[in-house]
Each structure stands twice: as C-alpha cells, then as structure tokens.
Design an enzyme around this catalytic site. Structure first.
Site: not given
Length: 327
Positions: A84-86
């Site tokens: 989920g890393s932006n």
C-alpha cells in the site's frame, strides 16, 4: 546537475532540488464539509492536487531526495515499502522523470495498485521474502552498499533528515498562504506514517516563526516509537538547515492504527464518504481517512483559529477502496 533548481532566501536554498510539484498547492475553506458534519472552521491544504502523477505529499521529499541522487551522479534510485506504499509509486515516477532507474524492495503481496503503477513507470520490484517492514530498509542499504556510488538509497517513506526538508519547505509555503489570507490556524492536523512529513513540518514552522501546534495522527506505529522517530528526524532536518530544533511541545500524537495499517474503521470510512460527497475529496484508507476522522472526532475547535487539515493525497488507494465498496 541538469534539471535541478535551487531555492532562494530560505534555509534550504543551497540544497539540490529536482522540480516535480506544481505548487503551491491550494489552501481552501471547506464550507460544505463543515455544514455536513457540524464542525467548526476547516481549512484544507490540498496536496492531493500537487500536480505530479498521483504522488500527493510524497512529491515534497522526493524533490530533495532525487535532487541529491542526481547531484551525486547516481544511476539508480533504491528504496522500498509495502503493497500500500504511496511512496513507492511516487519514487518510481520521480526517478523516471529524473532519468534514473528505480529499484523497489517490497514486503508482502506485491499485487496492489500502487506497485502496479510503480512497475508501469519502469521500476524493478525486489521482494524481501517476508512481511516485516523493517527488513525493507536493511535490504535497501545492503543493495546500495553493493552498487556503490551508482546508487542512491533511502528508507521506506523517504523519511530522512533531507527528505523532511521537503515538508519544511511546505511549511513556508502554507505560512505564506495564511499570511496572504490574514488567517492563523489554531491547529494543523496531518497523518503520520514513517514520520518525515510531520518532522519537516515542525522544523519548517519553527524556521519561519509560525507558532501553531501540530496534531499527528499515527497510522502505523505506537506513539512512543513514532514520537521518538519524529523528533529525531526533526532535529536532523534542523541541523541540516542550520536552524534550531523545533519545540517538542508543539507536537501532539494520537493513535489511529485501529484495525491495522492500511485498513480504516467503518467510522473512518463514513467520514471519508462525507468528504467525498460534500467536497469531492478522495481519501485513502492508509492515511487520509484516519487523519480526517481525527479532525472530526478528536479535535475540539481551537478558540484561536480554524483547524488546518493537510490532505496528503493517496489517490490510487482511495479509488480502490471505493471500488471495493463498504466492508
């Protein structure tokens, strides 16, 4: 150094900076959201409109981190994170814009919208082989040691003293906007993941002399741990800029980890839907929904000014959450 710019008249003036953002991002009053939720005056700093990909506030540290990589003569930008890393997607796009290769060391299941965007931007994904976040930073540093000067590496989230400079510059940006509008907030609220954004904000506010308390909404780490990390980063950022370290008393933290990192509670989702319906704001489940819900549920309207909520972006996870529908 092609493509680099240098700032003027502020402490970060001599640092290499690769331009990415189409700033300043808007600072707006959310009248319809105030009415819908029955809350006091609310200002929104729209880093979701920062103008680079769908990178949101991650653009700010990347201008300085990529600038340093280009200045070093590196050929590959090495970092990492989880599904989920932006930051991973933003780093891949920023590296590509600067003509660098990008290598991302990732934990967990790599099948996510953010990592799909990262690979579409040309990044190479390197699985850590586990699900422990701390393994990412260890693997990144080992890879940089292996590649030598041809690589520039940063820990997950870009949370270094240099990365925090991006949000210190953001503090100066918002201070100028507030001065132009003749408004002084009573509180600034933003989400806290790996700590770099709030550390830079505290440093920048102190550097420009804007004495406003900050509420950090922790989405991934226990409060004692993240507070120590934020203050360490802020001290490092201030030392890098030749400024005094910010007052630790300016920072309050609340725990919003709830069901777990990247998963909002139903109440947080309900607040995110209100933000969408009232103002057209898209909030992701990793940072945005938690931080905005804290504004609604936890923040008493300050007597000395409106709440300023920093909307940090996260467009892809926000859209993905809407497509999945209610939990």
């Amino acid at each position: 150094m092609s493509g680099l710019v240098r700032t003027t008249a502020l402490p970060w003036a001599e640092l290499a900076r690769f331009p990415l953002a189409a700033g300043p991002t808007p600072l707006v009053r959310a009248h319809r959201l105030e009415a819908a939720l029955g809350i006091g005056p609310l200002l929104v700093k729209r880093d979701d409109l920062i103008g680079f990909g769908v990178a949101g506030n991650k653009t700010r540290p990347l201008e300085f981190l990529v600038g340093a990589a280009v200045q070093q003569g590196a050929r590959v930008f090495v970092t990492g994170g989880g599904p989920g890393s932006n930051f991973c997607a933003a780093a891949a796009m920023a590296a590509r814009a600067a003509g660098l290769a990008c290598e991302l060391h990732v934990w967990g299941d790599p099948r996510s919208a953010n990592l799909a965007l990262a690979t579409a931007a040309g990044a190479t994904l390197v699985p850590t082989g586990g699900s422990v976040r701390e393994e990412v930073d260890e693997q990144v540093m080992a890879r940089v040691a292996q590649l030598g000067a041809s690589a520039y590496g940063v820990p997950r989230g870009g949370s270094t003293a240099l990365g925090a400079v991006g949000f210190a510059a953001g503090a100066a940006e918002v201070a100028a906007q507030l001065a132009a509008a003749d408004v002084r907030p009573g509180l600034i609220v933003l989400p806290v993941g790996s700590g770099g954004s709030v550390a830079g904000l505290l440093t920048g506010l102190a550097a420009v002399g804007l004495d406003v308390p900050v509420l950090g909404v922790s989405v991934s780490r226990p409060l004692d741990e993240i507070r120590a990390k934020v203050l360490e980063l802020a001290a490092g950022c201030a030392a890098l800029l030749g400024c005094a370290a910010p007052d630790p008393g300016a920072l309050t933290l609340v725990d919003a980890r709830g069901p777990g990192f990247g998963t909002a509670s139903e109440r947080e989702r309900a607040h995110a839907r209100e933000a969408l319906w009232a103002e057209g704001l898209l909030l992701d489940e990793t940072y945005g929904a938690e931080a905005f819900s804290a504004v609604v549920d936890l923040v008493d309207p300050p007597a000395d000014g409106p709440v300023l909520w920093w909307h940090t972006g996260g467009l892809l996870p926000a859209v993905g959450s809407l497509l999945k529908g209610p939990a």
